[in-house]
Design a protein around this motif. Sequence first.
Motif, PDB file in Angstrom:
ATOM      1  N   SER A 145     -10.930 -26.087  15.299  1.00  6.09           N
ATOM      2  CA  SER A 145     -10.832 -25.913  16.749  1.00  6.09           C
ATOM      3  C   SER A 145     -10.173 -27.133  17.391  1.00  6.09           C
ATOM      4  CB  SER A 145     -12.225 -25.692  17.342  1.00  6.09           C
ATOM      5  OG  SER A 145     -12.185 -25.608  18.748  1.00  6.09           O
TER       6      SER A 145
ATOM      7  N   SER B 239     -14.261 -21.649  15.639  1.00  2.04           N
ATOM      8  CA  SER B 239     -13.176 -22.222  14.847  1.00  2.04           C
ATOM      9  C   SER B 239     -11.822 -22.067  15.526  1.00  2.04           C
ATOM     10  CB  SER B 239     -13.142 -21.580  13.449  1.00  2.04           C
ATOM     11  OG  SER B 239     -13.126 -20.173  13.525  1.00  2.04           O
TER      12      SER B 239
ATOM     13  N   GLN C  22     -26.669 -21.297  14.409  1.00  2.00           N
ATOM     14  CA  GLN C  22     -25.520 -21.820  15.153  1.00  2.00           C
ATOM     15  C   GLN C  22     -24.273 -21.796  14.268  1.00  2.00           C
ATOM     16  OE1 GLN C  22     -28.578 -23.689  15.478  1.00  2.00           O
ATOM     17  NE2 GLN C  22     -28.878 -22.629  17.419  1.00  2.00           N
TER      18      GLN C  22
ATOM     19  N   CYS D 227     -17.601 -33.897  10.015  1.00  2.00           N
ATOM     20  CA  CYS D 227     -18.542 -32.781   9.930  1.00  2.00           C
ATOM     21  C   CYS D 227     -18.674 -32.372   8.477  1.00  2.00           C
ATOM     22  CB  CYS D 227     -18.067 -31.591  10.764  1.00  2.00           C
ATOM     23  SG  CYS D 227     -19.309 -30.281  10.877  1.00  2.00           S
TER      24      CYS D 227
ATOM     25  N   PRO E 266     -15.416 -26.759  13.112  1.00  2.00           N
ATOM     26  CA  PRO E 266     -15.159 -27.436  14.388  1.00  2.00           C
ATOM     27  C   PRO E 266     -13.881 -28.264  14.345  1.00  2.00           C
ATOM     28  CG  PRO E 266     -16.968 -28.514  13.231  1.00  2.00           C
ATOM     29  CD  PRO E 266     -16.666 -27.246  12.495  1.00  2.00           C
TER      30      PRO E 266
ATOM     31  N   SER F 196     -19.999 -22.871  14.553  1.00  2.00           N
ATOM     32  CA  SER F 196     -18.929 -23.472  15.348  1.00  2.00           C
ATOM     33  C   SER F 196     -17.859 -22.431  15.656  1.00  2.00           C
ATOM     34  CB  SER F 196     -18.277 -24.625  14.575  1.00  2.00           C
ATOM     35  OG  SER F 196     -19.182 -25.682  14.409  1.00  2.00           O
TER      36      SER F 196
ATOM     37  N   GLY G 296     -14.709 -28.048  19.318  1.00  2.00           N
ATOM     38  CA  GLY G 296     -15.791 -28.625  18.535  1.00  2.00           C
ATOM     39  C   GLY G 296     -17.143 -28.005  18.823  1.00  2.00           C
ATOM     40  N   GLN G 297     -17.258 -27.212  19.890  1.00  2.00           N
ATOM     41  CA  GLN G 297     -18.558 -26.654  20.256  1.00  2.00           C
ATOM     42  C   GLN G 297     -18.917 -25.440  19.397  1.00  2.00           C
ATOM     43  OE1 GLN G 297     -18.262 -26.288  24.686  1.00  2.00           O
ATOM     44  NE2 GLN G 297     -19.815 -27.905  24.676  1.00  2.00           N
ATOM     45  N   TYR G 298     -20.187 -25.032  19.493  1.00  2.00           N
ATOM     46  CA  TYR G 298     -20.711 -23.933  18.696  1.00  2.00           C
ATOM     47  C   TYR G 298     -21.392 -22.913  19.601  1.00  2.00           C
ATOM     48  CZ  TYR G 298     -24.887 -26.846  19.287  1.00  2.00           C
ATOM     49  OH  TYR G 298     -25.887 -27.625  19.827  1.00  2.00           O
TER      50      TYR G 298
ATOM     51  N   GLY H  88     -22.788 -27.898  22.538  1.00  2.00           N
ATOM     52  CA  GLY H  88     -22.517 -28.872  21.496  1.00  2.00           C
ATOM     53  C   GLY H  88     -21.884 -30.121  22.070  1.00  2.00           C
TER      54      GLY H  88
ATOM     55  N   GLU I  66     -21.019 -34.335  13.447  1.00  2.00           N
ATOM     56  CA  GLU I  66     -21.775 -33.114  13.683  1.00  2.00           C
ATOM     57  C   GLU I  66     -22.492 -32.742  12.407  1.00  2.00           C
ATOM     58  OE1 GLU I  66     -23.562 -31.132  15.388  1.00  2.00           O
ATOM     59  OE2 GLU I  66     -22.066 -29.993  16.497  1.00  2.00           O
TER      60      GLU I  66
END
Length: 398
Positions: A284, A211, A207, A361, A281, A209, A189-191, A259, A387
């Motif tokens: 991911s 994937s 930014q 998101c 995200p 994410s 989920g982070q970017y 994130g 997000e």
Amino acid sequence: MLSEQSTATVRATLPAVGAAIGDITELFYAKLFAAHPELLRDLFNRGNQNAGLQKRALAGSIAAFATHLVAHPDQRPDVMLRRIAHKHASLGVTRDQYRVVHRHLFEAIAEVLGEAVTPEVAAAWDEVYWLMANALVAIEERLYAGRRVAAGDVWREWTVTGRTEETADCTTFRIAPADGSPAPAHLPGQYVSVQVELPDGARQIRQYSLSTAPGSPVRAITVKRVHGPAGAGPDGEVSHHLHARVAVGDTLRVSLPHGDLVLRDSAAPVLLASAGIGCTPMLSMLEHLADTGHGAPVTVLHADRSPADHPLRADHRALTHKLADATARFWYEESAGPGDGAGRLDLADVPVAPGTEAYLCGPLPFMRSVREQLLAKGVAAADIHYEVFGPDLWLASA
């Protein structure tokens, strides 16, 4: 946290400051960029500035923080602070920059409110500012320490190792550290922030994410080309640059991952709802669930203009099929096929298991709609996480 005297002063002046906060932030940014043009050129998103989005987000966060302090003087709105801190850490923001912001912000407050800014009022709002700033600095420095880097030292050179055109406007770039070192760990989920040098010499940052899941041997970002309305300024300048100019073998400047919207380590049922490029995200998270053999029900929901516009559509389905108890439902405004929903995402006939953790998101109206539907189905508010790509306007529009 906020002193009794300042609490009373802020409570009394909050309506006036709130009413003028738009003018204050407008003047603040004008003063900041006049004194430090390099910040607009190389740090702040020029598209968001041109569209007024960053001004609205700053106004919303200041007003929300002050309102929270008045209502709960001994508490901090940590969820909001963590979200801002992660964004700042991905940009390499440091403690010294808060002093620069303070100077120009309080000059703007004094100029807009005039004689209403007595020494008592100035002291009270100064306390609010530093409570917020110091809380953010503390979180950001913990994030840097967790990455074992000096404050602000988040940038590394990465090489583009692959490029795939997913749709007419979405391209996936596979990237790897240019020095051959292992890719930094990230959570699902982070970017990352990506900085590119544009033709006018500006080094703009956006930014994107990640994937791919943490356990994937590759790292990838999927970038949607942004088409701003005519005359709207430089919106989309970085996405267009990446699509038009970045090829396999090229080097990008990429930050360490950050994130706060990350998949919780839990055996609970999971619901992943996205719209448009907001699926990245979610992909991911979905890949991580498949890699770890998540056994509880997983519900995958996505809304888009058409199947042809749905980035990573095949991956969305393939990863869902890897899970023991998972379903995928897609909605399309145009050209919906057999088994697809037509129009907007509708949870009316979607089963939602008790205890579901939901992750959202996409555009703000989409997330508001899905959140309301989930609440109506009995999902706890604390279990709905979201997000926003770009400035977080949820608070600003509340």
